[in-house]
Design a protein around this motif. Structure first.
Motif, PDB file in Angstrom:
ATOM      1  N   ILE A  72       0.855  -1.178   0.000  1.00  0.00           N
ATOM      2  CA  ILE A  72       0.000   0.000   0.000  1.00  0.00           C
ATOM      3  C   ILE A  72       0.894   1.232   0.000  1.00  0.00           C
ATOM      4  CG2 ILE A  72      -1.789  -1.243   1.293  1.00  0.00           C
ATOM      5  CD1 ILE A  72      -1.023   0.506   3.734  1.00  0.00           C
ATOM      6  N   MET A  73       0.301   2.383  -0.241  1.00  0.00           N
ATOM      7  CA  MET A  73       1.051   3.637  -0.204  1.00  0.00           C
ATOM      8  C   MET A  73       0.574   4.459   0.984  1.00  0.00           C
ATOM      9  SD  MET A  73       3.208   3.470  -2.691  1.00  0.00           S
ATOM     10  CE  MET A  73       3.807   5.176  -2.643  1.00  0.00           C
ATOM     11  N   VAL A  74       1.527   4.954   1.758  1.00  0.00           N
ATOM     12  CA  VAL A  74       1.233   5.925   2.810  1.00  0.00           C
ATOM     13  C   VAL A  74       1.851   7.230   2.336  1.00  0.00           C
ATOM     14  CG1 VAL A  74       1.524   6.536   5.233  1.00  0.00           C
ATOM     15  CG2 VAL A  74       1.237   4.139   4.573  1.00  0.00           C
ATOM     16  N   GLY A  75       1.028   8.043   1.692  1.00  0.00           N
ATOM     17  CA  GLY A  75       1.575   9.207   1.008  1.00  0.00           C
ATOM     18  C   GLY A  75       2.493   8.755  -0.102  1.00  0.00           C
ATOM     19  N   VAL A 132       4.603   0.782   1.542  1.00  0.00           N
ATOM     20  CA  VAL A 132       4.685  -0.080   2.716  1.00  0.00           C
ATOM     21  C   VAL A 132       4.208  -1.465   2.311  1.00  0.00           C
ATOM     22  CG1 VAL A 132       3.834  -0.511   5.046  1.00  0.00           C
ATOM     23  CG2 VAL A 132       4.322   1.839   4.321  1.00  0.00           C
ATOM     24  N   GLY A 133       5.040  -2.465   2.568  1.00  0.00           N
ATOM     25  CA  GLY A 133       4.698  -3.826   2.190  1.00  0.00           C
ATOM     26  C   GLY A 133       5.314  -4.214   0.866  1.00  0.00           C
ATOM     27  N   GLY A 134       5.008  -5.428   0.415  1.00  0.00           N
ATOM     28  CA  GLY A 134       5.617  -5.919  -0.819  1.00  0.00           C
ATOM     29  C   GLY A 134       7.117  -6.033  -0.655  1.00  0.00           C
ATOM     30  N   CYS A 157      -6.081   8.500   1.449  1.00  0.00           N
ATOM     31  CA  CYS A 157      -5.525   8.092   2.747  1.00  0.00           C
ATOM     32  C   CYS A 157      -5.492   6.575   2.872  1.00  0.00           C
ATOM     33  CB  CYS A 157      -6.388   8.621   3.895  1.00  0.00           C
ATOM     34  SG  CYS A 157      -6.286  10.380   4.185  1.00  0.00           S
ATOM     35  N   ALA A 158      -4.446   6.075   3.471  1.00  0.00           N
ATOM     36  CA  ALA A 158      -4.434   4.697   3.933  1.00  0.00           C
ATOM     37  C   ALA A 158      -5.044   4.671   5.335  1.00  0.00           C
ATOM     38  CB  ALA A 158      -3.010   4.159   3.963  1.00  0.00           C
ATOM     39  N   ILE A 159      -5.300   3.480   5.846  1.00  0.00           N
ATOM     40  CA  ILE A 159      -5.799   3.319   7.210  1.00  0.00           C
ATOM     41  C   ILE A 159      -4.940   2.293   7.923  1.00  0.00           C
ATOM     42  CG2 ILE A 159      -7.698   2.390   8.607  1.00  0.00           C
ATOM     43  CD1 ILE A 159      -9.651   3.699   6.714  1.00  0.00           C
ATOM     44  N   PHE A 163     -12.665  -1.228   0.736  1.00  0.00           N
ATOM     45  CA  PHE A 163     -11.457  -0.473   1.056  1.00  0.00           C
ATOM     46  C   PHE A 163     -10.360  -1.469   1.424  1.00  0.00           C
ATOM     47  CE2 PHE A 163      -8.452   1.968   3.541  1.00  0.00           C
ATOM     48  CZ  PHE A 163      -8.412   3.175   2.861  1.00  0.00           C
ATOM     49  N   HIS A 164      -9.213  -1.355   0.753  1.00  0.00           N
ATOM     50  CA  HIS A 164      -8.142  -2.337   0.923  1.00  0.00           C
ATOM     51  C   HIS A 164      -6.777  -1.702   1.202  1.00  0.00           C
ATOM     52  CE1 HIS A 164     -11.022  -5.296  -0.543  1.00  0.00           C
ATOM     53  NE2 HIS A 164     -11.305  -4.447  -1.515  1.00  0.00           N
ATOM     54  N   GLU A 165      -6.731  -0.377   1.306  1.00  0.00           N
ATOM     55  CA  GLU A 165      -5.447   0.304   1.566  1.00  0.00           C
ATOM     56  C   GLU A 165      -5.210   0.401   3.070  1.00  0.00           C
ATOM     57  OE1 GLU A 165      -3.285   1.342  -1.032  1.00  0.00           O
ATOM     58  OE2 GLU A 165      -4.698  -0.053  -1.957  1.00  0.00           O
TER      59      GLU A 165
END
Length: 380
Positions: free
Chosen positions: A18-21, A25-27, A133-135, A176-178
């Protein structure tokens, strides 16, 4: 200096990214280090000043608490001033999440099940989608839902995992998956077991932490054991070391954990002896001074500081720069694992700092040249 050997290899769990800004993050993205401000968020100047110190320490992400309207009102100014993405910490007031998303937060730390009705969850998800936004779902062993405590009798790994899955379902029901998830506890065994169970149940990025870990020394030890075990098992995509200390110290400890496992290489990695009667100089004070004076170095460099020649030459062969104590105030300096010259005690500290700074500049110039050459290569 040392090559990667098979027995040093950590195989990371394959999570989706996912992207935080602007930060992935991840992968296959690097494991990110984050911390949290402790200034009153409505005091934007103080909060920005603290964020700046954390940025200088290497923080990739930073969390800011938003408990009231005054906090979210100041968030826009803070987001604009920060060089790293801001995570807004929300607990029970869903409107704070809406305000934080509109103010530019890159991520909302919120548990969907704690903010009330399904309509409120839907509003937060809409705001997150609209603002990119991510959560981050944050389950904590100290604040589990009542029905889970009644079901399991006490906080346990199964209860933390079930809580996380319940919160995840609320987001997935709204497509929602982020999101990323944490299942923290102050008990190392509980936290590690919960993370291992969750890692098998989901494919989202996991945020690691041992919550309420303690002060700088005790909290560092607990976090290193808990987070280190998970990282060694390949689990974890981002982390926070929770300490009763200044947030920049959390960042430094986080990087030290990653550096010790070969997962991130930022700044100077010091190899030093505990000192004994054989030492040719005051190892403890020398290492303290070197660590303080070399905090500005971002390039990954290894430095060995050994008080005598028993283990000194062997350690120096594995580091970029080495120092071994000798007799009569004269000490041996190693460069790239090879004996090079000697230095007197009174000149030693300034000399080693200068060597590290010169090595960092040399490595940065080489990296820049390689990058420039790659840009100039013809397309395949």
């Amino acid at each position: 200096m040392s090559e990667i050997r098979p027995w040093r290899t950590i195989v990371r769990r394959q999570s989706r990214q996912i992207m935080v800004g602007s930060v992935p993050v991840g992968g296959d993205a690097p494991i990110t280090v984050q911390t949290m401000t402790n200034t009153p968020t409505e005091d934007a100047v103080a909060t920005i000043d603290q964020i700046r110190r954390c940025e200088d320490a290497g923080a990739d992400l930073i969390r800011v608490s938003c408990p009231d309207v005054a906090s979210t009102a100041a968030l826009g100014k803070i987001v604009k001033a920060s060089r790293i993405p801001i995570i807004a910490d929300i607990h029970f007031h869903y409107k704070r999440a809406l305000e934080a998303a509109d103010a530019g937060a890159a991520c909302l730390r919120i548990n969907p099940g704690n903010i009330g009705s399904a309509d409120r969850v839907a509003e937060v998800v809409r705001a997150a989608k609209a603002n990119g936004c991510a959560i981050r779902i944050g389950v904590n062993g100290g604040s589990l839902e009542r029905h889970l405590l009644e079901k399991y009798g006490e906080p346990c790994p199964e209860a933390l995992v079930e809580s996380a899955l319940d919160h995840i379902k609320l987001l997935q029901d709204h497509d929602f998956h982020e999101y990323k998830v944490a299942v923290k506890a102050s008990d190392v065994f509980l936290a590690v077991s919960a993370y291992m169970g969750l890692a098998e149940a989901v494919d989202c990025p996991l945020h690691l932490g041992i919550t309420e870990a303690g002060g700088l020394i005790g909290g560092t030890v607990k976090s290193a054991i808990g987070i280190g075990n998970l990282l060694w098992a390949g689990i974890g995509d981002t982390l926070r070391v929770s300490l009763s200390a200044e947030p920049e110290e959390e960042v430094r400890v986080g990087f030290e954990i990653l550096k010790s496992l070969g997962l991130r290489t930022r700044g100077v990695r010091v190899v030093s002896c505990p000192s004994c009667a054989r030492q040719g100089f005051d190892v403890i004070r020398t290492v303290e001074a070197l660590e303080a004076r070399l905090q500005h170095i971002k390039t990954p460099i290894s430095l060995s500081v050994l008080g005598c020649v028993v283990n000194g030459p062997g350690e120096a062969r594995e580091t970029d720069i080495g120092l071994t104590g000798g007799g009569n105030g004269k000490h041996m300096v190693y460069l790239s694992g090879v004996t090079d010259h000697t230095v007197q005690s009174e000149e030693m500290l300034d000399h080693i700092v200068a060597l590290v700074e010169a090595k960092a500049a040399e490595m940065e110039a080489a990296a820049d040249a390689a990058a420039a050459a790659k840009v100039g290569e013809p397309a395949e």
